[in-house]
Scaffold this motif. Structure first.
Motif, PDB file in Angstrom:
ATOM      1  N   HIS A  46       0.818  -1.210   0.000  1.00  0.00           N
ATOM      2  CA  HIS A  46       0.000   0.000   0.000  1.00  0.00           C
ATOM      3  C   HIS A  46       0.850   1.258   0.000  1.00  0.00           C
ATOM      4  O   HIS A  46       1.843   1.332   0.722  1.00  0.00           O
ATOM      5  CB  HIS A  46      -0.919   0.009   1.214  1.00  0.00           C
ATOM      6  CG  HIS A  46      -2.015  -0.997   1.112  1.00  0.00           C
ATOM      7  ND1 HIS A  46      -3.138  -0.769   0.372  1.00  0.00           N
ATOM      8  CD2 HIS A  46      -2.125  -2.247   1.602  1.00  0.00           C
ATOM      9  CE1 HIS A  46      -3.911  -1.846   0.415  1.00  0.00           C
ATOM     10  NE2 HIS A  46      -3.321  -2.760   1.155  1.00  0.00           N
TER      11      HIS A  46
ATOM     12  N   ILE B 217       1.097   5.481   0.637  1.00  0.00           N
ATOM     13  CA  ILE B 217       0.612   6.270   1.763  1.00  0.00           C
ATOM     14  C   ILE B 217      -0.011   7.564   1.248  1.00  0.00           C
ATOM     15  O   ILE B 217       0.322   8.051   0.173  1.00  0.00           O
ATOM     16  CB  ILE B 217       1.722   6.575   2.796  1.00  0.00           C
ATOM     17  CG1 ILE B 217       2.869   7.352   2.174  1.00  0.00           C
ATOM     18  CG2 ILE B 217       2.243   5.297   3.432  1.00  0.00           C
ATOM     19  CD1 ILE B 217       3.916   7.753   3.200  1.00  0.00           C
ATOM     20  N   VAL B 218      -0.952   8.082   2.035  1.00  0.00           N
ATOM     21  CA  VAL B 218      -1.568   9.372   1.740  1.00  0.00           C
ATOM     22  C   VAL B 218      -1.054  10.362   2.785  1.00  0.00           C
ATOM     23  O   VAL B 218      -1.261  10.157   3.981  1.00  0.00           O
ATOM     24  CB  VAL B 218      -3.106   9.288   1.802  1.00  0.00           C
ATOM     25  CG1 VAL B 218      -3.725  10.657   1.564  1.00  0.00           C
ATOM     26  CG2 VAL B 218      -3.626   8.280   0.782  1.00  0.00           C
ATOM     27  N   SER B 219      -0.366  11.387   2.322  1.00  0.00           N
ATOM     28  CA  SER B 219       0.249  12.338   3.249  1.00  0.00           C
ATOM     29  C   SER B 219      -0.483  13.669   3.209  1.00  0.00           C
ATOM     30  O   SER B 219      -0.888  14.137   2.148  1.00  0.00           O
ATOM     31  CB  SER B 219       1.700  12.608   2.859  1.00  0.00           C
ATOM     32  OG  SER B 219       2.418  11.420   2.832  1.00  0.00           O
ATOM     33  N   GLN B 220      -0.590  14.265   4.375  1.00  0.00           N
ATOM     34  CA  GLN B 220      -1.150  15.605   4.462  1.00  0.00           C
ATOM     35  C   GLN B 220      -0.006  16.601   4.414  1.00  0.00           C
ATOM     36  O   GLN B 220       0.899  16.563   5.241  1.00  0.00           O
ATOM     37  CB  GLN B 220      -1.911  15.740   5.769  1.00  0.00           C
ATOM     38  CG  GLN B 220      -2.410  17.149   6.035  1.00  0.00           C
ATOM     39  CD  GLN B 220      -3.012  17.270   7.414  1.00  0.00           C
ATOM     40  OE1 GLN B 220      -4.038  16.685   7.714  1.00  0.00           O
ATOM     41  NE2 GLN B 220      -2.361  18.027   8.288  1.00  0.00           N
TER      42      GLN B 220
ATOM     43  N   ILE C 120       1.059  20.658   4.228  1.00  0.00           N
ATOM     44  CA  ILE C 120       0.572  22.022   4.453  1.00  0.00           C
ATOM     45  C   ILE C 120       1.503  22.984   3.736  1.00  0.00           C
ATOM     46  O   ILE C 120       2.716  22.847   3.832  1.00  0.00           O
ATOM     47  CB  ILE C 120       0.573  22.359   5.959  1.00  0.00           C
ATOM     48  CG1 ILE C 120      -0.236  21.341   6.752  1.00  0.00           C
ATOM     49  CG2 ILE C 120       0.019  23.747   6.208  1.00  0.00           C
ATOM     50  CD1 ILE C 120      -0.059  21.478   8.259  1.00  0.00           C
TER      51      ILE C 120
ATOM     52  N   PHE D  89       1.913  27.332   2.330  1.00  0.00           N
ATOM     53  CA  PHE D  89       1.354  28.677   2.356  1.00  0.00           C
ATOM     54  C   PHE D  89       1.246  29.194   0.937  1.00  0.00           C
ATOM     55  O   PHE D  89       2.202  29.149   0.167  1.00  0.00           O
ATOM     56  CB  PHE D  89       2.223  29.617   3.194  1.00  0.00           C
ATOM     57  CG  PHE D  89       1.573  30.950   3.397  1.00  0.00           C
ATOM     58  CD1 PHE D  89       0.576  31.100   4.354  1.00  0.00           C
ATOM     59  CD2 PHE D  89       1.930  32.041   2.610  1.00  0.00           C
ATOM     60  CE1 PHE D  89      -0.055  32.326   4.522  1.00  0.00           C
ATOM     61  CE2 PHE D  89       1.292  33.267   2.787  1.00  0.00           C
ATOM     62  CZ  PHE D  89       0.312  33.414   3.746  1.00  0.00           C
TER      63      PHE D  89
ATOM     64  N   ASN E   9      -6.428   6.111  -3.340  1.00  0.00           N
ATOM     65  CA  ASN E   9      -5.220   5.387  -2.929  1.00  0.00           C
ATOM     66  C   ASN E   9      -5.392   3.886  -3.121  1.00  0.00           C
ATOM     67  O   ASN E   9      -4.496   3.207  -3.624  1.00  0.00           O
ATOM     68  CB  ASN E   9      -4.839   5.726  -1.481  1.00  0.00           C
ATOM     69  CG  ASN E   9      -5.987   5.564  -0.501  1.00  0.00           C
ATOM     70  OD1 ASN E   9      -7.147   5.788  -0.853  1.00  0.00           O
ATOM     71  ND2 ASN E   9      -5.691   5.166   0.723  1.00  0.00           N
TER      72      ASN E   9
ATOM     73  N   SER F 198       9.331  19.116  -3.389  1.00  0.00           N
ATOM     74  CA  SER F 198       9.209  18.274  -2.189  1.00  0.00           C
ATOM     75  C   SER F 198       9.252  16.778  -2.491  1.00  0.00           C
ATOM     76  O   SER F 198       9.582  15.986  -1.612  1.00  0.00           O
ATOM     77  CB  SER F 198       7.893  18.556  -1.466  1.00  0.00           C
ATOM     78  OG  SER F 198       7.680  19.934  -1.295  1.00  0.00           O
ATOM     79  N   TYR F 199       8.868  16.398  -3.702  1.00  0.00           N
ATOM     80  CA  TYR F 199       8.794  14.973  -4.032  1.00  0.00           C
ATOM     81  C   TYR F 199       9.695  14.665  -5.219  1.00  0.00           C
ATOM     82  O   TYR F 199      10.031  15.561  -5.993  1.00  0.00           O
ATOM     83  CB  TYR F 199       7.340  14.576  -4.348  1.00  0.00           C
ATOM     84  CG  TYR F 199       6.448  14.655  -3.138  1.00  0.00           C
ATOM     85  CD1 TYR F 199       6.225  13.525  -2.352  1.00  0.00           C
ATOM     86  CD2 TYR F 199       5.859  15.858  -2.752  1.00  0.00           C
ATOM     87  CE1 TYR F 199       5.425  13.593  -1.221  1.00  0.00           C
ATOM     88  CE2 TYR F 199       5.061  15.933  -1.614  1.00  0.00           C
ATOM     89  CZ  TYR F 199       4.854  14.804  -0.853  1.00  0.00           C
ATOM     90  OH  TYR F 199       4.070  14.874   0.263  1.00  0.00           O
TER      91      TYR F 199
ATOM     92  N   ILE G   8       5.148  16.335   7.471  1.00  0.00           N
ATOM     93  CA  ILE G   8       3.906  15.822   6.918  1.00  0.00           C
ATOM     94  C   ILE G   8       3.346  14.724   7.817  1.00  0.00           C
ATOM     95  O   ILE G   8       4.082  14.055   8.537  1.00  0.00           O
ATOM     96  CB  ILE G   8       4.048  15.309   5.466  1.00  0.00           C
ATOM     97  CG1 ILE G   8       5.050  14.169   5.373  1.00  0.00           C
ATOM     98  CG2 ILE G   8       4.444  16.432   4.531  1.00  0.00           C
ATOM     99  CD1 ILE G   8       5.132  13.580   3.974  1.00  0.00           C
ATOM    100  N   VAL G   9       2.033  14.580   7.776  1.00  0.00           N
ATOM    101  CA  VAL G   9       1.358  13.504   8.501  1.00  0.00           C
ATOM    102  C   VAL G   9       0.853  12.519   7.453  1.00  0.00           C
ATOM    103  O   VAL G   9       0.058  12.882   6.589  1.00  0.00           O
ATOM    104  CB  VAL G   9       0.188  14.035   9.345  1.00  0.00           C
ATOM    105  CG1 VAL G   9      -0.544  12.880  10.024  1.00  0.00           C
ATOM    106  CG2 VAL G   9       0.684  15.030  10.381  1.00  0.00           C
ATOM    107  N   SER G  10       1.338  11.291   7.525  1.00  0.00           N
ATOM    108  CA  SER G  10       0.995  10.287   6.514  1.00  0.00           C
ATOM    109  C   SER G  10       0.085   9.221   7.101  1.00  0.00           C
ATOM    110  O   SER G  10       0.264   8.798   8.239  1.00  0.00           O
ATOM    111  CB  SER G  10       2.255   9.585   6.013  1.00  0.00           C
ATOM    112  OG  SER G  10       3.145  10.521   5.485  1.00  0.00           O
ATOM    113  N   GLN G  11      -0.844   8.801   6.273  1.00  0.00           N
ATOM    114  CA  GLN G  11      -1.710   7.692   6.662  1.00  0.00           C
ATOM    115  C   GLN G  11      -1.108   6.404   6.122  1.00  0.00           C
ATOM    116  O   GLN G  11      -0.887   6.265   4.929  1.00  0.00           O
ATOM    117  CB  GLN G  11      -3.092   7.912   6.071  1.00  0.00           C
ATOM    118  CG  GLN G  11      -4.034   6.745   6.278  1.00  0.00           C
ATOM    119  CD  GLN G  11      -5.332   6.954   5.533  1.00  0.00           C
ATOM    120  OE1 GLN G  11      -6.127   7.810   5.861  1.00  0.00           O
ATOM    121  NE2 GLN G  11      -5.547   6.167   4.486  1.00  0.00           N
TER     122      GLN G  11
END
Lengths: 400, 400
Positions: free
Chosen positions: A148, A150-153, A155, A157, A206, A266-267, B150-153
């Motif tokens: 699997h 991952i889904v990242s949050q 943030i 500006f 995902n 960032s990626y 980052i916060v990843s699921q």
């Protein structure tokens, strides 16, 4: 006269009794007709027994409100009266619903409230209840025992909107292992009244990609799911005010000048047009076509799910004037675009079928190559868009 | 007699009128007393004007329910009657609330429902409304213009529980830049009735660490936020059934045998005891002390926020028998533990103050070194735990 009167009253009484019995039987028949194989919905809150779904696709809800006068289930634009038992628990079910995901709510004495049994989803401009009617093809978005992503949050500006913005980024399962590999990126947008949470929560983007990638049906890719609402220079209001189609006038700028550079920084992306796609549903499809066609130096692949850039018009499109003539030279577009893809549910309401048809007619008139997919039996809802993503992603970033 | 009667009735009428007027004035006075500087809560749904908070910490809610008989605001274990205007909109406010984050709900004709104005948070075993009373020290968890992690699921399959489990992983802002750097890990657990979403949503753990790391007050670290409920071999029930403190009997196994190996395999961790910590709040504090003290070969740092492993007992602890004598040899523990840290709000309800006090007395009797922090003016709520995380994380993974 007295006797007549008596007879008449008795006749009326009998007549009314018959009518009442009939309607009572009718109501009971409707109840009896529901197949009693209800199971808790797959998107219930932890441990909650209701809402439930049966094999016919009926939704049964149950809520304890001893003091209420009237409680209804509001789903698919129909309100169903619930029935109160002696403990004050109101229960009832809907007519069979179309397979897939639906938003719904309860109505307690006139107040529209979420059902505390279901998880909450952001749609129609609010967090509210949702339910899953198991689809025959649900396997393609099922959670399976395979690698699997991952889904990242994330943030960031936005100077354009002078506001903090949150986006979600899907990275495939091998992203954190192959530390030198770079990946193509799909920018994937939600619809009107929805937000950046939609594609992972309701859309299962995902899981769809996890399954496709594991089966080698799709190229491993990064997916960026951003909030499509953006207005310029309104500090602290932007991106938290989904007020409809008018409130995304700055999204193009945010995406082109801020999101894409931020993601590429960032990626580990393949940061060229051949490896950058954009797709969206409904409002997001409109945004996608507007943005990509005007920035073909940045995008080579385009997906429009249940929407096109002529929305809401169903009128014939004149390519010499439509979008400032961007579709005039079909041959040039065919050379630039690797994948131009449209999808639509067969049961979508107006104006979507007419609007998409008018757009397709224009594409065909201009000899512009495009893929077209119909999701059988689904409306302007998430099962249509899950299927669209599945089909679109399986074609994406492959040789033309 | 008749006249007497008349006078009496008139007296009673006047008396009742005076009483009613007084109570009306009183009610009005209560209304007037609320300072009229209400502003929408910082955790409202996009674009929602209510709920609001004023400078006194009063919460004002407003909901349109024309047909309802009674609508109440239910916050801080008190129900406040709302007042209906001519349009059917019910509005009212609470007494001043303690600063920080609080769960609340509305009550419509007896039905407890979330307020559609607020975002929803998982606590007390359900997704429901929450509100933020701005704290004087809110700067430490504010969203600032500095590098953000980052916060990843992350989804993984647990063989212990035979279920899919979701956890959230915070990686600091430089994690995706310094591709050869390895990081220490804090396992951070939620409380009873909460889940793996609590620390990022209500706890603002990511923002607290972003701020601490940017100010060089904390070592960059990975934080793993998992669901603390786990029972063995109950397919598809586990981890979605927060039924209280009894339902986490398999969590130790899941953490030690599955989560930690999975995290060490998926992330660039420093995978030794010196760089592995565990902390938790309430139920999570209990789990933390139970697990770490029994696995000091795996953990060197321990944080208990509003909870200890003797909960709910407030009785004196006998170290020769407590937790099978694990606290008998204080000197040995002092050598093994880098950081043993406890925190508590000064306004927490029983049994927390007594229970934590009994635990501390035992630690002191055994000459076990530990840090202790009191969050002034806060109860068994998230502001206490945000402050605890801030204090604890600033000490973590530093030289003893």
């Amino acid at each position: 006269m007295n006797k007549h009167c008596y007879i008449n009253f008795r006749c009326i009484f009998i007549f009314v009794t018959i009518i009442l019995s009939c309607s009572h039987s009718l109501a009971q028949n409707i109840q009896i007709k529901a197949t009693e194989d209800f199971k808790p919905s797959s998107v219930n809150q932890p441990g909650k027994q209701y809402p439930q779904v049966n094999s016919e696709g009926r939704v049964r809800v149950s809520i304890s409100v001893p003091q209420a006068m009237k409680v209804q289930l509001d789903i698919g634009a129909v309100k169903y009266d619930l029935v109160k038992d002696e403990k004050g628990i109101w229960t009832g079910e809907s007519a069979p619903q179309v397979e897939g995901f639906h938003y719904y709510q309860l109505n307690v004495d006139g107040a529209s409230v979420p059902d505390l049994g279901s998880l909450f989803f952001y749609g129609a401009g609010r967090w509210g209840s949702g339910i899953e009617i198991p689809a025959k093809d649900q396997d393609f978005y099922a959670l399976k025992d395979l690698p699997h992503g991952i889904v990242s949050q994330k943030i960031y500006f936005s100077k354009t909107t002078n506001a903090w913005i949150r986006c979600f980024v899907y990275t495939p399962s091998d992203y954190d292992k192959n530390l030198t590999t770079r990946y193509p990126v799909l920018y994937l947008q939600h619809g009107s009244g929805e937000d950046e949470t939609g594609w992972a929560n309701q859309g299962k983007a995902n899981l769809i990609l996890d399954n496709l990638i594991a089966e080698k049906k799709a190229v491993p890719m990064i997916i960026v799911m951003d909030n499509g609402y953006a207005t310029k220079s309104k500090p602290k209001e932007v991106n938290t005010q989904p007020t409809g189609i008018g409130a995304f006038n700055a999204f193009k700028e945010v995406l082109m000048n801020e999101i894409i550079p931020m993601i590429d920084a960032s990626y580990r992306t393949l940061a060229d047009r051949e490896h950058r796609a954009m797709a969206g549903l409904s409002m997001g499809a409109n945004q996608t076509i507007q943005i990509t066609i005007n920035n073909l130096d940045k995008f080579a692949s385009i997906g429009g799910f249940s929407g096109t850039s002529n929305y809401p018009s169903t009128a014939a499109i004149d390519p010499s004037t439509f979008m400032n003539g961007k579709f005039k030279d079909g041959e040039a577009l065919n050379k630039q675009i690797k994948l131009f893809w449209l999808g639509l549910g067969t049961k979508e309401p107006n104006p979507f079928p007419g609007s998409v048809a008018a757009f397709r007619t224009m594409l065909e008139k201009q000899n512009i190559k495009y893929g077209y997919y119909e999701s059988v039996g689904t409306s302007h809802e998430w099962l249509t868009w899950r299927r669209c993503l599945y089909e679109f992603a399986s074609l994406l970033f492959k040789e033309k």
